[in-house]
Scaffold this motif. Structure first.
Motif, PDB file in Angstrom:
ATOM      1  N   GLY A  77       0.816  -1.215   0.000  1.00  0.00           N
ATOM      2  CA  GLY A  77       0.000   0.000   0.000  1.00  0.00           C
ATOM      3  C   GLY A  77       0.846   1.260   0.000  1.00  0.00           C
ATOM      4  O   GLY A  77       2.017   1.256  -0.386  1.00  0.00           O
ATOM      5  N   ARG A  78       0.238   2.342   0.485  1.00  0.00           N
ATOM      6  CA  ARG A  78       0.920   3.636   0.530  1.00  0.00           C
ATOM      7  C   ARG A  78       1.682   3.784   1.843  1.00  0.00           C
ATOM      8  O   ARG A  78       1.298   3.225   2.851  1.00  0.00           O
ATOM      9  CB  ARG A  78      -0.108   4.762   0.404  1.00  0.00           C
ATOM     10  N   TYR A  79       2.743   4.578   1.802  1.00  0.00           N
ATOM     11  CA  TYR A  79       3.564   4.873   2.985  1.00  0.00           C
ATOM     12  C   TYR A  79       4.086   3.608   3.657  1.00  0.00           C
ATOM     13  O   TYR A  79       4.028   3.474   4.876  1.00  0.00           O
ATOM     14  CB  TYR A  79       2.792   5.731   4.001  1.00  0.00           C
ATOM     15  N   CYS A  80       4.591   2.678   2.865  1.00  0.00           N
ATOM     16  CA  CYS A  80       5.216   1.485   3.431  1.00  0.00           C
ATOM     17  C   CYS A  80       6.724   1.684   3.430  1.00  0.00           C
ATOM     18  O   CYS A  80       7.262   2.420   2.607  1.00  0.00           O
ATOM     19  CB  CYS A  80       4.869   0.239   2.613  1.00  0.00           C
ATOM     20  N   TYR A 117       2.518 -21.002  -5.348  1.00  0.00           N
ATOM     21  CA  TYR A 117       2.766 -19.780  -4.579  1.00  0.00           C
ATOM     22  C   TYR A 117       1.454 -19.016  -4.526  1.00  0.00           C
ATOM     23  O   TYR A 117       0.612 -19.121  -5.422  1.00  0.00           O
ATOM     24  CB  TYR A 117       3.827 -18.920  -5.266  1.00  0.00           C
ATOM     25  N   TYR A 118       1.288 -18.189  -3.490  1.00  0.00           N
ATOM     26  CA  TYR A 118       0.048 -17.438  -3.298  1.00  0.00           C
ATOM     27  C   TYR A 118       0.360 -15.956  -3.131  1.00  0.00           C
ATOM     28  O   TYR A 118       1.449 -15.588  -2.695  1.00  0.00           O
ATOM     29  CB  TYR A 118      -0.700 -17.979  -2.073  1.00  0.00           C
ATOM     30  N   PRO A 119      -0.612 -15.083  -3.446  1.00  0.00           N
ATOM     31  CA  PRO A 119      -0.367 -13.631  -3.387  1.00  0.00           C
ATOM     32  C   PRO A 119      -0.067 -13.123  -1.970  1.00  0.00           C
ATOM     33  O   PRO A 119      -0.443 -13.747  -0.980  1.00  0.00           O
ATOM     34  CB  PRO A 119      -1.676 -13.015  -3.890  1.00  0.00           C
ATOM     35  N   VAL A 120       0.593 -11.973  -1.924  1.00  0.00           N
ATOM     36  CA  VAL A 120       0.889 -11.276  -0.675  1.00  0.00           C
ATOM     37  C   VAL A 120       0.252  -9.894  -0.774  1.00  0.00           C
ATOM     38  O   VAL A 120       0.497  -9.177  -1.746  1.00  0.00           O
ATOM     39  CB  VAL A 120       2.413 -11.097  -0.466  1.00  0.00           C
ATOM     40  N   LYS A 121      -0.554  -9.527   0.232  1.00  0.00           N
ATOM     41  CA  LYS A 121      -1.144  -8.187   0.257  1.00  0.00           C
ATOM     42  C   LYS A 121      -0.695  -7.490   1.528  1.00  0.00           C
ATOM     43  O   LYS A 121      -0.947  -7.965   2.629  1.00  0.00           O
ATOM     44  CB  LYS A 121      -2.663  -8.256   0.206  1.00  0.00           C
ATOM     45  N   ILE A 122      -0.004  -6.367   1.346  1.00  0.00           N
ATOM     46  CA  ILE A 122       0.468  -5.549   2.463  1.00  0.00           C
ATOM     47  C   ILE A 122      -0.269  -4.221   2.373  1.00  0.00           C
ATOM     48  O   ILE A 122      -0.291  -3.583   1.323  1.00  0.00           O
ATOM     49  CB  ILE A 122       2.006  -5.366   2.397  1.00  0.00           C
ATOM     50  N   GLY A 123      -0.878  -3.799   3.471  1.00  0.00           N
ATOM     51  CA  GLY A 123      -1.714  -2.595   3.492  1.00  0.00           C
ATOM     52  C   GLY A 123      -0.923  -1.293   3.504  1.00  0.00           C
ATOM     53  O   GLY A 123       0.278  -1.261   3.204  1.00  0.00           O
ATOM     54  N   ASP A 124      -1.603  -0.213   3.877  1.00  0.00           N
ATOM     55  CA  ASP A 124      -1.009   1.121   3.959  1.00  0.00           C
ATOM     56  C   ASP A 124      -0.342   1.326   5.318  1.00  0.00           C
ATOM     57  O   ASP A 124      -0.777   0.752   6.316  1.00  0.00           O
ATOM     58  CB  ASP A 124      -2.094   2.194   3.793  1.00  0.00           C
TER      59      ASP A 124
END
Length: 188
Positions: A65-68, A89-96
């Protein structure tokens, strides 16, 4: 106010959306990596967007996300498992507003918004870290762990050590924005 953190413009590439990526970071499969904007990828960080799912053309997406901030020596790679005889393999989701400390390895499925992960941590495969959580330096979070919102984890194996205040979102957001603002190009 903390002093600026100066970086060499020769070392960092700045994108139109304000992402600052070190030329010394190892970004594999950049077409499968999405940066939300105003994200800093430090020198020596490794982001593995080149690992494939089973089947043709099934790329795994890593999104930040933003500001990581992905600090020096971090490794972000997709989690994997064998299901019905097929390795995937599986997706990675990292937030803001997520800060990942130096030399931390991340194989999480999801990291929420306003999360602080310390230095020298291991975030196990398919871990889910909810919003406004904190993982202390040196913590090893076992695979498939769910770190609840507004909680602090520490230890090896990582376990719940306390609740975080309701103000965690505002505090972490201010900290990540301040860090980004302090990250300034060196004057020539």
């Amino acid at each position: 106010m903390d002093p600026p953190i100066y970086y060499s413009t020769a070392e960092f590439i700045e994108t139109d959306t304000g992402n600052k990526v070190s030329r010394r970071a190892n970004i594999s499969g950049p077409q499968n990596i999405i940066l939300g904007g105003k994200t800093i990828i430090a020198s020596g960080a490794i982001i593995r967007g080149d690992l494939k799912r089973a089947g043709p053309g099934h790329s795994v997406v890593i999104s930040l996300g933003r500001y990581c901030l992905v600090s020096e020596g971090c490794i972000v790679r997709p989690p994997y498992k064998t299901y019905r005889g097929t390795f995937n393999y599986y997706p990675v989701k990292i937030g803001d507003h997520v800060h990942i400390g130096a030399n931390t390895v991340v194989e999480a499925a999801t990291i929420g918004n306003y999360v602080e992960i310390g230095k020298n941590c291991v975030i196990g495969k398919f871990t889910i870290i909810k919003d406004c959580a904190r993982v202390a330096d040196g913590t090893v979070v076992p695979p498939n762990t769910v770190v609840p919102a507004l909680s602090s984890f520490a230890g090896s194996p990582g376990r719940f050590v306390g609740d975080l205040p309701e103000s965690t979102q505002e505090v972490v957001e201010a900290r990540t924005k301040q860090h980004y603002g302090r990250f300034q190009p060196m004057e020539r």
